[in-house]
Design an enzyme around this catalytic site. Sequence first.
Site, PDB file in Angstrom:
ATOM      1  N   LYS A 156     -37.523 110.735 -15.006  1.00  0.00           N
ATOM      2  CA  LYS A 156     -38.778 109.095 -15.554  1.00  0.00           C
ATOM      3  C   LYS A 156     -38.514 107.551 -14.885  1.00  0.00           C
ATOM      4  O   LYS A 156     -39.569 107.306 -15.330  1.00  0.00           O
ATOM      5  CB  LYS A 156     -38.653 109.995 -16.589  1.00  0.00           C
ATOM      6  N   GLU A 186     -36.881 103.331  -6.848  1.00  0.00           N
ATOM      7  CA  GLU A 186     -35.931 103.799  -8.327  1.00  0.00           C
ATOM      8  C   GLU A 186     -36.028 102.846  -8.860  1.00  0.00           C
ATOM      9  O   GLU A 186     -36.156 101.828  -9.069  1.00  0.00           O
ATOM     10  CB  GLU A 186     -34.653 103.898  -7.949  1.00  0.00           C
ATOM     11  N   ARG A 245     -38.048 103.734 -23.313  1.00  0.00           N
ATOM     12  CA  ARG A 245     -38.630 103.358 -21.796  1.00  0.00           C
ATOM     13  C   ARG A 245     -40.117 102.813 -22.214  1.00  0.00           C
ATOM     14  O   ARG A 245     -39.999 101.653 -20.788  1.00  0.00           O
ATOM     15  CB  ARG A 245     -39.218 104.603 -21.177  1.00  0.00           C
ATOM     16  N   ASP A 262     -26.938 102.056  -9.361  1.00  0.00           N
ATOM     17  CA  ASP A 262     -25.845 102.382  -9.967  1.00  0.00           C
ATOM     18  C   ASP A 262     -24.638 102.718  -8.772  1.00  0.00           C
ATOM     19  O   ASP A 262     -24.232 101.708  -8.916  1.00  0.00           O
ATOM     20  CB  ASP A 262     -25.692 103.031 -11.091  1.00  0.00           C
ATOM     21  N   LYS A 286     -26.968  97.450 -10.235  1.00  0.00           N
ATOM     22  CA  LYS A 286     -25.749  97.247 -10.618  1.00  0.00           C
ATOM     23  C   LYS A 286     -24.212  97.455  -9.493  1.00  0.00           C
ATOM     24  O   LYS A 286     -24.028  97.698  -9.296  1.00  0.00           O
ATOM     25  CB  LYS A 286     -24.925  97.657 -11.520  1.00  0.00           C
ATOM     26  N   VAL A 312     -28.524  99.622 -19.831  1.00  0.00           N
ATOM     27  CA  VAL A 312     -29.730  98.457 -20.162  1.00  0.00           C
ATOM     28  C   VAL A 312     -31.122  99.644 -20.034  1.00  0.00           C
ATOM     29  O   VAL A 312     -30.829 100.855 -20.072  1.00  0.00           O
ATOM     30  CB  VAL A 312     -30.443  97.921 -19.010  1.00  0.00           C
TER      31      VAL A 312
HETATM   32  P1  5GP Z   1     -26.380 106.183  -9.848  1.00  0.00           P
HETATM   33  O1  5GP Z   1     -26.580 107.400  -8.631  1.00  0.00           O
HETATM   34  O2  5GP Z   1     -27.269 105.304  -8.982  1.00  0.00           O
HETATM   35  O3  5GP Z   1     -25.031 105.883 -10.278  1.00  0.00           O
HETATM   36  O4  5GP Z   1     -27.309 106.149 -10.863  1.00  0.00           O
HETATM   37  C1  5GP Z   1     -29.013 106.235 -11.235  1.00  0.00           C
HETATM   38  C2  5GP Z   1     -29.286 106.766 -12.135  1.00  0.00           C
HETATM   39  O5  5GP Z   1     -27.771 106.039 -13.362  1.00  0.00           O
HETATM   40  C3  5GP Z   1     -30.640 105.654 -13.158  1.00  0.00           C
HETATM   41  O6  5GP Z   1     -31.006 106.514 -12.226  1.00  0.00           O
HETATM   42  C4  5GP Z   1     -30.115 105.686 -14.233  1.00  0.00           C
HETATM   43  O7  5GP Z   1     -31.102 107.621 -14.445  1.00  0.00           O
HETATM   44  C5  5GP Z   1     -29.096 106.287 -14.714  1.00  0.00           C
HETATM   45  N1  5GP Z   1     -28.212 104.916 -14.765  1.00  0.00           N
HETATM   46  C6  5GP Z   1     -27.409 103.706 -14.429  1.00  0.00           C
HETATM   47  N2  5GP Z   1     -27.506 103.303 -15.284  1.00  0.00           N
HETATM   48  C7  5GP Z   1     -28.279 103.126 -16.296  1.00  0.00           C
HETATM   49  C8  5GP Z   1     -28.619 102.006 -17.586  1.00  0.00           C
HETATM   50  O8  5GP Z   1     -27.640 101.335 -17.834  1.00  0.00           O
HETATM   51  N3  5GP Z   1     -29.304 102.651 -18.016  1.00  0.00           N
HETATM   52  C9  5GP Z   1     -30.207 103.633 -17.879  1.00  0.00           C
HETATM   53  N4  5GP Z   1     -30.864 103.923 -18.844  1.00  0.00           N
HETATM   54  N5  5GP Z   1     -29.929 104.487 -16.959  1.00  0.00           N
HETATM   55  C10 5GP Z   1     -29.110 104.086 -16.341  1.00  0.00           C
END
Ligand code: 5GP
Length: 182
Positions: free
Chosen positions: A42, A101, A167, A105, A133, A155
Amino acid sequence: MERIFGRPIVTQEQMRARIRELGKQITTDYAGMDCVLVGVLKGAYAFYADLARAIRIPIRVDFLMVTSEGSQTKSSGKVKTVKMVTELTEDIKGKDVLLVEDIVDSGLTAQYLVKTLAKKKPRSIKVCTLLSKPERRVINVTIDYVGFKIPNKYVVGYGLDYQQKYRNLPYLAVLDMEGDQE
Ligand code: 5GP
């Protein structure tokens, strides 16, 4: 809601301006191409809607939903399992996919989605994220368009949630469990 989360780290005006720039860049880069904008639900919904309208060429729209659950603990740390829970409705074979996206992260979701979508033989596939990040990256994944690089803080707002809420906050704020004293 606004009092709880204090001052924004990215304001509505900054969002608007940056998304306008990204739209311009994507319009130039995808001119004459058959672009399918694939949003990751979402979290990307707000960014996606604004970005799509900032792109001035005809594009197709489609969406995916993913789960990232069951953190497995390995010797190297925690490894998330990412799964695609919905399928695309568009046939992306031979088309130019731009994955949209909310935040990159660790990079695992983006990497998984690029690999999975590549199997459907698009002509090209690129990644656009509202937020990144860089400090948190555990794998090397190419991100073609980044709205804002942010520090390692949790965040909310502009599509991003805390326990499925916030959201709809029209700006981006750092989640402050203690409440903002200012
Ligand atoms: P990745 O697979 O890159 O580790 O994570 C991506 C997902 O982690 C994002 O789509 C989100 O759902 C979640 N995420 C990572 N950091 C944050 C943050 O600071 N806030 C929120 N709300 N979700 C995050």
